[in-house]
Design an enzyme around this catalytic site. Structure first.
Site, PDB file in Angstrom:
ATOM      1  CG  ASN A 186      33.906  38.040  45.976  1.00  0.00           C
ATOM      2  OD1 ASN A 186      34.685  37.759  45.069  1.00  0.00           O
ATOM      3  ND2 ASN A 186      34.021  39.149  46.681  1.00  0.00           N
ATOM      4  CD  GLU A 237      31.296  36.012  43.254  1.00  0.00           C
ATOM      5  OE1 GLU A 237      30.563  36.618  44.031  1.00  0.00           O
ATOM      6  OE2 GLU A 237      32.465  36.344  43.004  1.00  0.00           O
ATOM      7  CD  GLU A 292      43.810  33.579  37.276  1.00  0.00           C
ATOM      8  OE1 GLU A 292      44.900  32.997  37.440  1.00  0.00           O
ATOM      9  OE2 GLU A 292      42.771  32.999  36.934  1.00  0.00           O
ATOM     10  CG  HIS A 347      45.784  38.200  43.922  1.00  0.00           C
ATOM     11  ND1 HIS A 347      45.537  38.199  42.568  1.00  0.00           N
ATOM     12  CD2 HIS A 347      44.733  38.830  44.497  1.00  0.00           C
ATOM     13  CE1 HIS A 347      44.370  38.788  42.344  1.00  0.00           C
ATOM     14  NE2 HIS A 347      43.872  39.180  43.486  1.00  0.00           N
ATOM     15  CB  CYS A 385      43.975  41.084  39.223  1.00  0.00           C
ATOM     16  SG  CYS A 385      42.264  41.429  39.693  1.00  0.00           S
TER      17      CYS A 385
END
EC number: 2.1.1.14
Length: 758
Positions: free
Chosen positions: A119, A606, A667, A696, A728
């Site tokens: 992560n 992930e 994203e 971000h 996001c």
């Protein structure tokens, strides 16, 4: 038997690095003060390892933001758009990581992607045709000398040349092979500089070697290190791998003149087989990764000693090592005052893993190690572990049938029914879920947790925030609203706190990217839901508006992947338990009139095995059905959304379509909308919302910028399939920038529609 650590957590025991860096961003801390804080943390981390007795201590594992970005700057891989900003070196560095909007210009940040199967997010280097890779930075050398002045001769760590070239994005005609000569020279210069400074070892991290390697990849690796090692001088070079085995390159790796080879024996399933089959050279040291650098359970000394004894048959010289950098686990158990001793005795964070390395080393020195006190105590603790057991949940998992994983009717029929029911406009606008977690929101939650305010006061505050959030979204003109998630600390921790089977920490923070840290819950036992989790706030939000409000949930795969999972049952059984709990929440939301329900699966990619041959047998065959289990019981008119972020999706896009959601948001802005081409090529059936701006970064996107993104999407996708949304959730941003960005997004949509339908 000596001990080593691949890398150490850099954020500090209490997130000191996060707070110092954020103060610098706000202008409340000077560069000198920031660097002083960083130096204090480095010294503390080196001293901690030195005092524990670790033999090989790393340097340059520290970073103000990201080690891959550090390597790009070190090697002069700085795109022209950042060089033209005329900023100080540190501000240019942060501009690459976060974007820049100010007097010097307006530039987006570099792309951000998940670091292999973790992560953690790394910054993707961009290499232009004009880039001249060369050694231009001093950071690794300054930190080595800093450690030396503190009495520690460290093992400097550098992202390896092969992994750097494989991770980079090439923006022109040139590809990795065009930069071989330059990067070889740069790495030779790195080695020579460290040799002059008195380094005994240098560690080159090459996690890309655990991936599926083509013949071209193998040739590139061999060429790079044949040339680099020809000029390595007297310094010893460690080739360090992690996150898997190196079956495609093992024989080449042991034939090249490395002095040490670091192998992962936690996730590297075939590394022991490779050693047994092909042997291990007597002139190399095996750095054996036997302490799990990604999970927080205490080491099974009995199993590890057995493994080491097997390795000793083939390799006379072994160093006990972590399986990967300890960046991926929390700092220390010392700051956990609420966990019971019966819980803590099963856990090991970074500092405790240092102790495990030393204890293992001591045990392995003893001929009758079974009589060692630590060995016997550890085995007793493991053999007598108790955890939450729920036989009802176990039976529900066992009784699941194929029908439980299939939603009816088929997607095309649901899409028609939903269009008729909702009558949404073209290019419907929404957000991913969360709104800014401002200081008053955090203070309200903290005071409630400390018992300083009542549940009624806490709830009333959150409802006031929800009302403000709904009013803001209506004023902005969004089509599908959200309640803002002001009651939630973290998208996984919040759900864990409301489910049986989890335990929680106070300060077990782990870096996700830059200054963003998360506190993963620990899955301690069988998971179940005892009461509704989100229904009250969702229903309240819907009562405030005539526009639809999405119910916001975190999906079972993401809850699993962003928690520290159990090791005593399979991941499949664990995720199905979680899926049944979230399914109950979905059905309760639907029963209360919520017709749009988003089940976020941000972490789907992930835990995808790094080798394609393992994708289905070890992951996708149960991960995708687990998501379907969550929503298979809803009515056709209930619209199921999901969200995914910061991963490569192109190679599993067909599997994502098989999740059978109605709408998926991705994203996309930092990856230059590459996902759009993939969706078109695969005739993706699900409606999609590729993120039109990067949340971000603190920069506010303009209307023309967002309009250009939407236009680009519509050139490749049918209008009726496209939603418009940010990348996001907005929890890390400020109120002002969120409002301005969303207003620009809605205005961009309106301008596009005026041009389309004029």
């Amino acid at each position: 038997m000596k001990t080593a650590v691949i890398g150490y957590p850099r954020i500090g025991a209490l997130r000191e690095l996060k707070f110092a860096t954020e103060q610098y961003f706000k202008g409340d801390l000077t560069e000198v003060e920031l660097q002083k804080s960083a130096a204090q943390l480095r010294k503390r981390h080196w001293d901690k390892q030195l005092n524990k007795g670790i033999d090989f201590i790393s340097s340059n594992d520290f970073s103000l933001y990201d080690n891959v970005l550090d390597t790009a700057v070190l090697l002069n891989a700085i795109p022209k758009k950042y060089q033209q900003l005329k900023l100080t070196p540190i501000d240019q560095y942060f501009a690459m990581a976060r974007g820049y909007q100010g007097e010097q210009g307006d530039v987006k940040a570099l792309a951000m992607k998940k670091w292999f199967n973790t992560n953690y997010h790394y910054i993707v280097p961009e290499i232009e045709d004009e880039t001249r890779l060369s050694l231009v930075g001093n950071k690794p050398f300054e930190e080595f000398e800093e450690a030396k002045n503190n009495g520690v001769i460290t093992k400097p760590v550098i992202i390896g040349a092969f992994t750097f070239l494989k991770l980079a994005k090439y923006t022109g005609q040139k590809q990795a092979n065009d930069f071989i000569e330059d990067i070889v020279t740069a790495y030779v210069n790195i080695i020579e500089t460290f040799e002059k400074l008195g380094a005994e070892w240098i560690q080159f991290d090459e996690p890309s070697l655990v991936m599926d390697l083509t013949k071209e990849d193998q040739t590139l690796f061999k060429q790079l290190y044949t040339e680099i090692l020809e000029r390595k001088g007297s310094i010893k070079v460690l080739l360090q791998t992690y996150f898997g085995d190196i079956r495609d390159i093992y024989q080449t790796a042991i034939d090249l003149p490395f002095d040490g080879l670091g192998l992962d024996f936690v996730e590297g399933r075939k590394n022991l087989t490779l050693i047994n089959e092909f042997g291990f050279p007597n002139d190399k040291i095996l750095f054996a990764g036997v302490i799990n650098g990604k999970n927080i359970w205490r080491n099974r000394y009995d199993q590890t000693v057995l493994l080491i004894n097997q390795l000793k048959v083939k390799s006379p010289s072994i160093v006990l090592n972590t399986s990967c950098s300890l960046l991926h686990v929390p700092y220390t158990l010392d700051n956990e005052h609420k966990l019971a001793d019966t819980e803590k005795q099963h856990l090991a964070f970074a500092e405790e893993k240092l102790t495990e390395l030393i204890e293992l080393s001591d045990i392995l020195k003893e001929e009758n190690y079974q009589d060692n006190l630590e060995f016997k105590t550890r085995k007793f603790i493991f053999d007598n572990r108790d955890h939450f057991e729920n036989l009802v949940v176990q039976d529900r998992v066992k009784s699941l049938t194929e029908q439980d994983f299939q939603r009816q009717p088929a997607f095309s029929e649901r899409e028609r029914l939903q269009r008729e029911k909702f009558n949404l406009p073209s290019l419907p606008t929404t957000t991913i879920g969360s709104f800014p977690q401002t200081l008053d929101v955090k203070e309200n939650r903290a005071r409630f947790k400390k018992g300083e305010i009542s549940l009624e006061h806490y709830t009333a505050f959150n409802k006031q925030k929800i009302a403000e959030c709904i009013a803001l979204q209506e004023d902005i003109g969004l089509d599908i609203l959200v309640h803002g998630e002001f009651e939630r600390n973290d998208m996984v921790e919040y759900f864990g706190e409301h489910l049986e089977g989890f335990i929680f920490t106070q300060n077990a923070w782990v870096q996700s990217y830059g200054t963003r840290c998360v506190k993963p819950p620990i899955i301690w036992g069988d998971v179940s839901r005892t009461s509704p989790i989100t229904v009250e706030y969702s229903v309240y939000a819907q009562s405030l508006t005539n526009k639809p409000v999405k119910g916001m949930l975190t999906g079972p795969i993401t809850i699993l992947n962003w928690s520290f999972p159990r090791e005593d049952i399979s991941l499949k059984d664990c995720v199905l338990q979680i899926a049944l709990a979230i399914r109950e929440e979905v059905l309760d939301l639907e029963k209360e009139g919520i017709r749009h329900i988003q089940v976020d699966e941000a972490a789907l990619r992930e835990k995808l095995p790094l080798r394609k041959s393992d994708w289905y047998s070890e992951y996708l065959d149960w991960a995708i059905p687990a998501f379907r289990l969550v929503h298979s019981g809803v009515r056709p008119e209930t619209q199921i959304h999901t969200h995914m972020c910061y991963s490569e999706f192109s190679d599993i896009i067909e599997d994502i379509d098989q999740m059978d959601a109605d709408v998926i948001t991705f994203e996309a802005s930092r990856s230059d909308l590459s996902i759009v081409d993939v969706l078109r090529e695969n005739q993706f059936k699900t409606q999609v919302g590729p993120g039109v701006y990067d949340i971000h970064s603190p920069r506010i996107p303009s209307v023309p910028e967002i309009k250009a993104v939407i236009t680009h999407i519509l050139e490749k996708m049918p209008l009726e399939k496209v939603w418009v949304n940010p990348d996001c959730g907005l929890k890390t941003r400020g109120n002002k920038e969120v409002a301005e960005s969303l207003r620009n997004m809605v205005e961009a949509v309106n301008e596009v529609k005026r041009e389309l339908f004029q």
